[in-house]
Design a protein around this motif. Structure first.
Motif, short mmCIF file in Angstrom:
data_model
loop_
_atom_site.label_atom_id
_atom_site.label_comp_id
_atom_site.label_asym_id
_atom_site.label_seq_id
_atom_site.Cartn_x
_atom_site.Cartn_y
_atom_site.Cartn_z
N PRO A 150 -0.87 13.49 0.18
CA PRO A 150 0.13 12.62 -0.45
C PRO A 150 -0.42 11.86 -1.66
N GLU A 151 0.51 11.54 -2.58
CA GLU A 151 0.06 10.76 -3.75
C GLU A 151 0.41 9.29 -3.54
N PHE A 152 -0.45 8.43 -4.10
CA PHE A 152 -0.22 6.99 -3.97
C PHE A 152 -0.16 6.35 -5.35
N ARG A 154 1.26 4.54 -8.62
CA ARG A 154 2.36 3.65 -9.03
C ARG A 154 2.78 4.01 -10.44
N GLU A 155 4.08 4.00 -10.68
CA GLU A 155 4.56 4.22 -12.05
C GLU A 155 3.98 3.11 -12.92
N GLY A 156 3.60 3.46 -14.12
CA GLY A 156 3.05 2.47 -15.04
C GLY A 156 1.54 2.30 -14.89
N ILE A 206 1.20 8.98 6.95
CA ILE A 206 0.47 7.90 6.26
C ILE A 206 1.24 7.47 5.02
N LYS A 207 1.75 8.46 4.28
CA LYS A 207 2.47 8.14 3.04
C LYS A 207 3.70 7.28 3.32
N TYR A 208 4.53 7.72 4.28
CA TYR A 208 5.75 6.96 4.58
C TYR A 208 5.43 5.57 5.14
C1 UGA Z 1 5.09 2.94 -5.05
C2 UGA Z 1 3.72 2.74 -4.37
O1 UGA Z 1 3.14 1.50 -4.81
C3 UGA Z 1 2.78 3.89 -4.73
O2 UGA Z 1 1.55 3.73 -3.99
C4 UGA Z 1 3.45 5.21 -4.30
O3 UGA Z 1 2.65 6.33 -4.64
C5 UGA Z 1 4.78 5.35 -5.00
O4 UGA Z 1 5.61 4.23 -4.67
C6 UGA Z 1 5.40 6.64 -4.53
O5 UGA Z 1 5.74 6.72 -3.35
O6 UGA Z 1 5.42 7.60 -5.28
P1 UGA Z 1 6.10 2.50 -7.49
O7 UGA Z 1 7.44 2.82 -6.89
O8 UGA Z 1 5.72 3.10 -8.79
O9 UGA Z 1 4.92 2.87 -6.47
O10 UGA Z 1 6.09 0.93 -7.73
P2 UGA Z 1 5.34 -0.35 -7.14
O11 UGA Z 1 4.42 -0.87 -8.14
O12 UGA Z 1 4.83 -0.11 -5.78
O13 UGA Z 1 6.59 -1.35 -7.04
C7 UGA Z 1 7.72 -1.04 -6.23
C8 UGA Z 1 8.71 -2.19 -6.26
O14 UGA Z 1 8.21 -3.33 -5.61
C9 UGA Z 1 9.07 -2.65 -7.67
O15 UGA Z 1 10.45 -2.93 -7.71
C10 UGA Z 1 8.25 -3.91 -7.87
O16 UGA Z 1 8.81 -4.80 -8.80
C11 UGA Z 1 8.30 -4.48 -6.46
N1 UGA Z 1 7.17 -5.39 -6.13
C12 UGA Z 1 5.90 -4.92 -6.08
C13 UGA Z 1 7.44 -6.72 -5.86
O17 UGA Z 1 8.61 -7.18 -5.89
N2 UGA Z 1 6.40 -7.54 -5.52
C14 UGA Z 1 5.13 -7.10 -5.45
O18 UGA Z 1 4.23 -7.91 -5.13
C15 UGA Z 1 4.87 -5.76 -5.75
#
Ligand code: UGA
Length: 432
Positions: A150-152, A154-156, A206-208
């Motif tokens: 699985p990948e972890f 985060r976008e950005g 683990i991913k979910y």
């Molecule tokens: C998330 C996971 O962090 C990655 O590990 C995972 O690989 C990815 O999903 C995936 O399943 O492909 P992502 O969706 O890019 O990554 O974004 P996050 O940075 O995790 O943020 C998700 C949401 O939570 C956003 O709306 C962000 O604003 C919010 N957030 C995040 C908060 O409101 N508070 C926080 O402290 C952190």
């Protein structure tokens, strides 16, 4: 190593490019010919800091290719990564796996020698088992191993997350596949990364479980923030104070407008649906979904309170439209619930996003996109800081708008309430 990445969406494109960058020969395939044509010229379909340069560099070094010839790409490769989309089926909240199985069938037809088949897409537990049974009947009678990795990302932050991951999880019972996967990741696991080998089903879960847990942390802090607003306590202090306990950890405790994006909403729904199938009630994950769904109502009520219920003809500016900063992704962005609700109540909406206008917002009436912060906020009665882009972190609100009574609602707690007060600006944050 010779790798084939099937699906050039977010996961496939980032993973394929990063694998090329650490020295592998990678062919990324997609059925969208136009996308492939663009990618071969270095035109990237998504906004991801650093990705375009990396794609171009690896194309030039001849380690990275984009192709729509999936048969050829599979035949030529030793490891095949399945990176196609796994969206939610709306009616049932279960995961749409038809794209994954279509790819598995393609691999079956082209399995000309031993290959490792890796699922990188987020797939429900037992999907690997099903792929394995599809491949059994391959005409070449070739051997293969199906692995979950699985990948972890985060976008950005995807490139950084790929190069310096907390962990690499590989699920397989095959020693041969494990050895190959370990050597594939060797350039990055030499650093501080844990390479964690486990069963395939565990890797899938683990991913979910990780995404559901992170979503839980966010919803938990958001609900505590609601309490802070009534008790005159600053949620930031609570997050820091809690996060200093290493058992809790400081990350993902930022209160905000609720989690969005393509992963947390989809994956929390999927794990609950999966558990239901096995007659297990994941009551906590269920509550998290409800809590996050309810977040927009809470924010909307706060806006009504801030504007003393006088919404009609009020100019409301959203700074940032995407679900978080450093992405152009609008999927499940909190503003998509807030904007139509405010419009229904008669508000005039302006918005600005560094990644441009959004078709998801343009479909609403009484919405206007501005090309910069200055234009977007000129006539504002209320500025909503919706996304934490860097360019919103040093705004001189007083200079921005001539409206002396402008109010700022900072949904990301970017600014200090004390400083705003000192500057005579009416300011509201989340949980403080
Ligand atoms: C998330 C996971 O962090 C990655 O590990 C995972 O690989 C990815 O999903 C995936 O399943 O492909 P992502 O969706 O890019 O990554 O974004 P996050 O940075 O995790 O943020 C998700 C949401 O939570 C956003 O709306 C962000 O604003 C919010 N957030 C995040 C908060 O409101 N508070 C926080 O402290 C952190």
């Amino acid at each position: 190593m010779k790798l084939c990445i099937i699906g050039t969406g977010y996961v496939g494109l980032v993973s394929g490019t990063c694998f090329a960058d650490i020295g592998n020969n990678v062919i990324c395939v997609d059925i969208d010919r136009n996308k492939i044509k663009n990618l071969n010229s270095g035109i990237i379909p998504i906004y991801e800091p650093g990705l375009e340069e990396m794609v171009k560099r690896n194309i030039n070094q001849k380690r990275l290719k984009f192709s729509y010839d999936v048969n050829e790409a599979i035949k030529k490769s030793d490891i095949i990564f399945i990176c196609v989309g796994t969206p939610t089926i709306k009616k049932t909240n279960s995961v749409e796996l038809k794209y994954v199985y279509q790819v598995a069938n393609k691999i079956k037809s082209n399995l000309n020698k031993y290959k490792i088949i890796v699922t990188k897409s987020t797939v429900p537990v037992t999907t690997g088992d099903k792929i394995e049974s599809i491949l059994k009947k391959n005409k070449y009678k070739s051997k293969y191993d199906v692995v979950s990795n699985p990948e972890f990302l985060r976008e950005g932050e995807a490139i950084r997350d790929f190069v310096v991951p907390d962990r690499v999880v590989v699920g397989t019972k095959s020693k041969k596949a494990l050895k190959t996967m370990k050597s594939l990741y060797l350039p990055i696991i030499k650093k501080t990364t844990r390479f964690f080998s486990t069963s395939r089903r565990s890797a899938e879960l683990i991913k979910y479980a990780s995404n559901a847990f992170l979503a839980t942390k966010i919803s938990f802090i958001n609900e505590v923030a609601n309490l802070c607003e009534l008790l005159n306590i600053n949620i930031e202090e609570i997050s820091v104070g809690m996060g200093l306990d290493q058992r809790i950890g400081e990350r993902f405790l930022r209160a905000g407008p609720g989690y969005g994006g393509s992963c947390f909403p989809k994956d929390t729904r999927a794990i609950v649906t999966l558990a239901k199938k096995y007659k297990i009630n994941l009551s906590i994950a269920n509550s998290v979904i409800k809590s996050n769904d309810n977040r927009s109502k809470i924010l909307l009520n706060r806006i009504l309170k801030i504007l003393k219920n006088k919404i009609k003809n009020k100019n409301i500016t959203f700074l940032g439209a995407t679900f978080k900063a450093n992405t152009d992704d609008m999927r499940e962005s909190p503003c998509l619930k807030l904007i139509p609700a405010l419009i229904t109540k008669g508000a005039i909406i302006n918005y600005y996003d560094p990644t441009g206008p959004k078709k998801e917002i343009e479909k609403f009436k009484n919405v206007n996109f501005s090309k910069n912060v200055v234009d977007a906020t000129k006539k504002s009665d209320l500025i909503i800081l919706h996304t934490e882009w860097n360019e919103f972190k040093q705004l001189n609100v007083k200079k921005l708008t001539k409206n002396k009574n402008v109010i700022v609602y900072d949904m990301r707690n970017i600014y200090s309430p004390e400083k705003m007060k000192k500057n005579g600006i009416k300011y509201y944050g989340i949980g403080r």
